[in-house]
Design an enzyme around this catalytic site. Sequence first.
Site, PDB file in Angstrom:
ATOM      1  N   GLY A  27      -0.033   1.469  -4.780  1.00 40.57           N
ATOM      2  CA  GLY A  27      -0.907   0.405  -4.287  1.00 40.57           C
ATOM      3  C   GLY A  27      -2.163   0.968  -3.635  1.00 40.57           C
ATOM      4  O   GLY A  27      -3.276   0.501  -3.875  1.00 40.57           O
ATOM      5  N   GLU A  51       9.172   7.049 -22.968  1.00 39.91           N
ATOM      6  CA  GLU A  51       8.991   8.151 -21.995  1.00 39.91           C
ATOM      7  C   GLU A  51      10.312   8.903 -21.808  1.00 39.91           C
ATOM      8  O   GLU A  51      10.352  10.137 -21.850  1.00 39.91           O
ATOM      9  CB  GLU A  51       8.497   7.527 -20.686  1.00 39.91           C
ATOM     10  CG  GLU A  51       8.415   8.436 -19.485  1.00 39.91           C
ATOM     11  CD  GLU A  51       8.008   7.628 -18.223  1.00 39.91           C
ATOM     12  OE1 GLU A  51       6.982   6.930 -18.253  1.00 39.91           O
ATOM     13  OE2 GLU A  51       8.743   7.700 -17.218  1.00 39.91           O
ATOM     14  N   TYR A  52      11.405   8.165 -21.630  1.00 38.06           N
ATOM     15  CA  TYR A  52      12.722   8.791 -21.485  1.00 38.06           C
ATOM     16  C   TYR A  52      13.035   9.632 -22.731  1.00 38.06           C
ATOM     17  O   TYR A  52      13.555  10.741 -22.631  1.00 38.06           O
ATOM     18  CB  TYR A  52      13.819   7.721 -21.354  1.00 38.06           C
ATOM     19  CG  TYR A  52      14.093   7.194 -19.966  1.00 38.06           C
ATOM     20  CD1 TYR A  52      13.080   6.774 -19.123  1.00 38.06           C
ATOM     21  CD2 TYR A  52      15.400   7.071 -19.516  1.00 38.06           C
ATOM     22  CE1 TYR A  52      13.355   6.259 -17.878  1.00 38.06           C
ATOM     23  CE2 TYR A  52      15.692   6.558 -18.262  1.00 38.06           C
ATOM     24  CZ  TYR A  52      14.660   6.141 -17.444  1.00 38.06           C
ATOM     25  OH  TYR A  52      14.933   5.630 -16.203  1.00 38.06           O
ATOM     26  N   LYS A 101       5.741  -2.493 -21.045  1.00 38.03           N
ATOM     27  CA  LYS A 101       5.896  -1.374 -20.101  1.00 38.03           C
ATOM     28  C   LYS A 101       7.328  -0.846 -20.114  1.00 38.03           C
ATOM     29  O   LYS A 101       7.561   0.364 -20.020  1.00 38.03           O
ATOM     30  CB  LYS A 101       5.493  -1.811 -18.685  1.00 38.03           C
ATOM     31  CG  LYS A 101       5.646  -0.712 -17.624  1.00 38.03           C
ATOM     32  CD  LYS A 101       4.805   0.504 -17.952  1.00 38.03           C
ATOM     33  CE  LYS A 101       4.734   1.603 -16.930  1.00 38.03           C
ATOM     34  NZ  LYS A 101       5.845   1.990 -16.151  1.00 38.03           N
ATOM     35  N   HIS A 134      37.327 -11.848 -40.553  1.00 39.51           N
ATOM     36  CA  HIS A 134      35.930 -12.136 -40.208  1.00 39.51           C
ATOM     37  C   HIS A 134      35.057 -12.390 -41.432  1.00 39.51           C
ATOM     38  O   HIS A 134      33.883 -12.688 -41.293  1.00 39.51           O
ATOM     39  CB  HIS A 134      35.342 -10.976 -39.385  1.00 39.51           C
ATOM     40  CG  HIS A 134      35.988 -10.839 -38.039  1.00 39.51           C
ATOM     41  ND1 HIS A 134      35.960 -11.833 -37.100  1.00 39.51           N
ATOM     42  CD2 HIS A 134      36.716  -9.837 -37.493  1.00 39.51           C
ATOM     43  CE1 HIS A 134      36.614 -11.440 -36.011  1.00 39.51           C
ATOM     44  NE2 HIS A 134      37.099 -10.226 -36.236  1.00 39.51           N
ATOM     45  N   LEU A 151       0.830  -1.212   0.000  1.00 35.22           N
ATOM     46  CA  LEU A 151       0.000   0.000   0.000  1.00 35.22           C
ATOM     47  C   LEU A 151       0.860   1.256   0.000  1.00 35.22           C
ATOM     48  O   LEU A 151       0.612   2.201   0.736  1.00 35.22           O
ATOM     49  CB  LEU A 151      -0.955  -0.012   1.199  1.00 35.22           C
ATOM     50  CG  LEU A 151      -1.928  -1.207   1.246  1.00 35.22           C
ATOM     51  CD1 LEU A 151      -2.749  -1.180   2.530  1.00 35.22           C
ATOM     52  CD2 LEU A 151      -2.855  -1.216   0.032  1.00 35.22           C
ATOM     53  N   ARG A 208      37.144  -5.295 -40.596  1.00 38.89           N
ATOM     54  CA  ARG A 208      36.998  -6.520 -39.790  1.00 38.89           C
ATOM     55  C   ARG A 208      37.704  -7.699 -40.466  1.00 38.89           C
ATOM     56  O   ARG A 208      38.338  -8.534 -39.838  1.00 38.89           O
ATOM     57  CB  ARG A 208      35.512  -6.849 -39.589  1.00 38.89           C
ATOM     58  CG  ARG A 208      34.785  -5.869 -38.691  1.00 38.89           C
ATOM     59  CD  ARG A 208      33.301  -6.218 -38.588  1.00 38.89           C
ATOM     60  NE  ARG A 208      33.070  -7.426 -37.818  1.00 38.89           N
ATOM     61  CZ  ARG A 208      32.551  -8.539 -38.304  1.00 38.89           C
ATOM     62  NH1 ARG A 208      32.186  -8.611 -39.569  1.00 38.89           N
ATOM     63  NH2 ARG A 208      32.377  -9.588 -37.527  1.00 38.89           N
ATOM     64  N   HIS A 239       7.591   1.222 -23.112  1.00 49.15           N
ATOM     65  CA  HIS A 239       6.840   2.449 -22.815  1.00 49.15           C
ATOM     66  C   HIS A 239       7.743   3.431 -22.066  1.00 49.15           C
ATOM     67  O   HIS A 239       7.831   4.611 -22.394  1.00 49.15           O
ATOM     68  CB  HIS A 239       5.604   2.102 -21.973  1.00 49.15           C
ATOM     69  CG  HIS A 239       4.956   3.280 -21.302  1.00 49.15           C
ATOM     70  ND1 HIS A 239       5.501   3.901 -20.188  1.00 49.15           N
ATOM     71  CD2 HIS A 239       3.834   3.978 -21.591  1.00 49.15           C
ATOM     72  CE1 HIS A 239       4.740   4.915 -19.816  1.00 49.15           C
ATOM     73  NE2 HIS A 239       3.712   4.981 -20.655  1.00 49.15           N
ATOM     74  N   ASN A 240       8.426   2.924 -21.043  1.00 49.08           N
ATOM     75  CA  ASN A 240       9.280   3.809 -20.240  1.00 49.08           C
ATOM     76  C   ASN A 240      10.458   4.340 -21.046  1.00 49.08           C
ATOM     77  O   ASN A 240      10.868   5.484 -20.859  1.00 49.08           O
ATOM     78  CB  ASN A 240       9.775   3.070 -18.994  1.00 49.08           C
ATOM     79  CG  ASN A 240       8.718   3.020 -17.909  1.00 49.08           C
ATOM     80  OD1 ASN A 240       7.532   3.105 -18.201  1.00 49.08           O
ATOM     81  ND2 ASN A 240       9.120   2.885 -16.678  1.00 49.08           N
ATOM     82  N   LYS A 253      15.155   4.825 -12.335  1.00 50.61           N
ATOM     83  CA  LYS A 253      14.917   3.640 -11.503  1.00 50.61           C
ATOM     84  C   LYS A 253      15.322   2.347 -12.194  1.00 50.61           C
ATOM     85  O   LYS A 253      15.274   1.289 -11.591  1.00 50.61           O
ATOM     86  CB  LYS A 253      13.445   3.574 -11.130  1.00 50.61           C
ATOM     87  CG  LYS A 253      13.017   4.673 -10.179  1.00 50.61           C
ATOM     88  CD  LYS A 253      11.917   4.188  -9.246  1.00 50.61           C
ATOM     89  CE  LYS A 253      11.339   5.298  -8.421  1.00 50.61           C
ATOM     90  NZ  LYS A 253      10.182   5.924  -9.073  1.00 50.61           N
ATOM     91  N   SER A 260       0.825   2.139 -16.026  1.00 49.62           N
ATOM     92  CA  SER A 260       1.410   3.462 -16.230  1.00 49.62           C
ATOM     93  C   SER A 260       0.410   4.560 -15.892  1.00 49.62           C
ATOM     94  O   SER A 260      -0.795   4.400 -16.054  1.00 49.62           O
ATOM     95  CB  SER A 260       1.858   3.641 -17.684  1.00 49.62           C
ATOM     96  OG  SER A 260       2.367   4.950 -17.837  1.00 49.62           O
ATOM     97  N   GLY A 261       0.983   5.665 -15.450  1.00 45.29           N
ATOM     98  CA  GLY A 261       0.146   6.830 -15.175  1.00 45.29           C
ATOM     99  C   GLY A 261       0.473   7.462 -13.834  1.00 45.29           C
ATOM    100  O   GLY A 261      -0.189   8.411 -13.412  1.00 45.29           O
TER     101      GLY A 261
HETATM  102  C1  6PG Z   1       4.696   5.356 -15.578  1.00 45.79           C
HETATM  103  C2  6PG Z   1       6.109   5.738 -15.261  1.00 45.79           C
HETATM  104  C3  6PG Z   1       6.495   5.148 -13.980  1.00 45.79           C
HETATM  105  C4  6PG Z   1       7.613   5.903 -13.322  1.00 45.79           C
HETATM  106  C5  6PG Z   1       8.965   5.476 -13.664  1.00 45.79           C
HETATM  107  C6  6PG Z   1       9.947   6.612 -13.756  1.00 45.79           C
HETATM  108  O1  6PG Z   1       4.509   4.818 -16.646  1.00 45.79           O
HETATM  109  O2  6PG Z   1       3.825   5.626 -14.763  1.00 45.79           O
HETATM  110  O3  6PG Z   1       6.968   5.324 -16.270  1.00 45.79           O
HETATM  111  O4  6PG Z   1       6.705   3.805 -14.187  1.00 45.79           O
HETATM  112  O5  6PG Z   1       7.476   7.241 -13.415  1.00 45.79           O
HETATM  113  O6  6PG Z   1       9.317   4.671 -12.588  1.00 45.79           O
HETATM  114  O7  6PG Z   1      11.127   6.043 -14.045  1.00 45.79           O
HETATM  115  P1  6PG Z   1      12.504   6.692 -13.772  1.00 45.79           P
HETATM  116  O8  6PG Z   1      12.646   6.879 -12.273  1.00 45.79           O
HETATM  117  O9  6PG Z   1      13.454   5.702 -14.316  1.00 45.79           O
HETATM  118  O10 6PG Z   1      12.517   7.995 -14.479  1.00 45.79           O
END
Ligand code: 6PG
Length: 478
Positions: free
Chosen positions: A22, A197-198, A190, A459, A18, A453, A193-194, A268, A136-137
Amino acid sequence: MERDMMDIQLCDIGIIGLGTMGRNLALNIAEHDFSIAIFNRTPSAIEQLMDNKPDRTSMKACYCLQELIHSLKVPRAIILMIPAGSPIDEVIDNLDGLLETGDILIDGGNSYFKDTNRREALLAAKGIHYLGMGISGGDEGARFGPSIMVGGQPEAYLQVRFILERIAAQVENKPCAAYLGAHSAGHYVKMVHNAIEYGLMQLIAETYDLMSRGLGLSASELQTVYSDWNQTELSSFLLEITADIFKVEDELAPGYLIDKILDKAMQKGTGSWNFAEAMALQVPAPTLDISVTMRNLSALKKERTIASDLFSGPIPSITMERNDFIEHLRKAFFAGIVITFSQGMSQLFTASSKYGYHLPLDQIASIWRGGCIIRAQLLEKIRLAYCNQNELAHLLFDDSIRQDVEDRQASLRHIICTAVESGIPAPGFMSCISYFDSYRSAHLPVNLIQAQRDYFGAHSYERMDMDGQFHTQWKERI
Ligand code: 6PG
């Protein structure tokens, strides 16, 4: 009639963990009229949630795993909302002997997809289903409607589908939740997705640098630009929050908060997992990769500060007419977003066959349209591209998407040249144009790499005009 636990014998679903995500997911589930049993290692979090749960929701506080197990309808469905890594294995161990054949454990964290495969196999041997579920979100998504990406056994998904689809974000009356494939398909999607996001965050950061250092725009001017952009085809969650960020004044000292935040980007792990994974699959995804690299480089704050005194460079000032530059930047940014998504989708395309996921790319685009961090207007176009052509190997082959990039490539080039001339780093944008130029090159200079190479390592190489492998004694031929 008001529902309370007296009326409810057994709960529809359980949740372990939680923390913010959570707790919010539990509230979301409860508010959709499902009864939920909650457990957390630290009891205070259970009390806190019970004290704050909205009226008319059915939540059962459980203070040990046995109590949780006995509070659930059979087959049991339990969502784990705990940190990725060893904590998940610990809980799985602790549940050993408590779960029964047919029960379903759902990992709702950002778990590494190979861990998910391992855990699924371990539990399958005991007749227990394991679903890897990317959510995500952020905390708000968890509370009011996330995007939910599920992988594992389809029959297990069917058991919880109704709940997941109800609590997910809805776009055009369609839930942003879907079963995406076997094993770790959900966590894999996912992770990509991240990585996207980066990439998008890196591109936005570069637009910020170009407008702030290059054009000298103030925070409030940046706020206006970003909210204007958000009214165009660029419309997206990340742009919306960026505009908001530039509104916020510091509470601790005069000025805007953004100007006080240390320029070291944390992470992360999902971005660097994706980096390694793209390399392992040999999928070119340079914008996703460079975005991780830039976070690593940003962490070298001390070294950067020393180097900034050691090295000179051009004055970071852009002389082009301000509105013209901003419009070029807007177009370049759109092209960059398209190319970033293309790289992620192309990785999914390759991973889909490599791991036997059979990923429905149109559905992935569909469930990314709402709830998740990368939600953007563009995703509807991406969805249509895959609806039109299920086996589209690369997004840039879709006519409409291709045209979008064609129409904006001049601006992308322009922005990059300006960035280089003014000494403002734009590695995300550069990776986009280099990727695009390489991808559209029928010929690349790697014939030379092959020759090298073969020269130093025997090679061998292939020829364009004949089949077979060839080796040359290069020294003898000089
Ligand atoms: C999401 C985010 C979520 C989170 C990441 C951030 O989809 O809700 O991607 O998973 O914000 O943990 O990741 P970093 O700490 O690597 O930027």
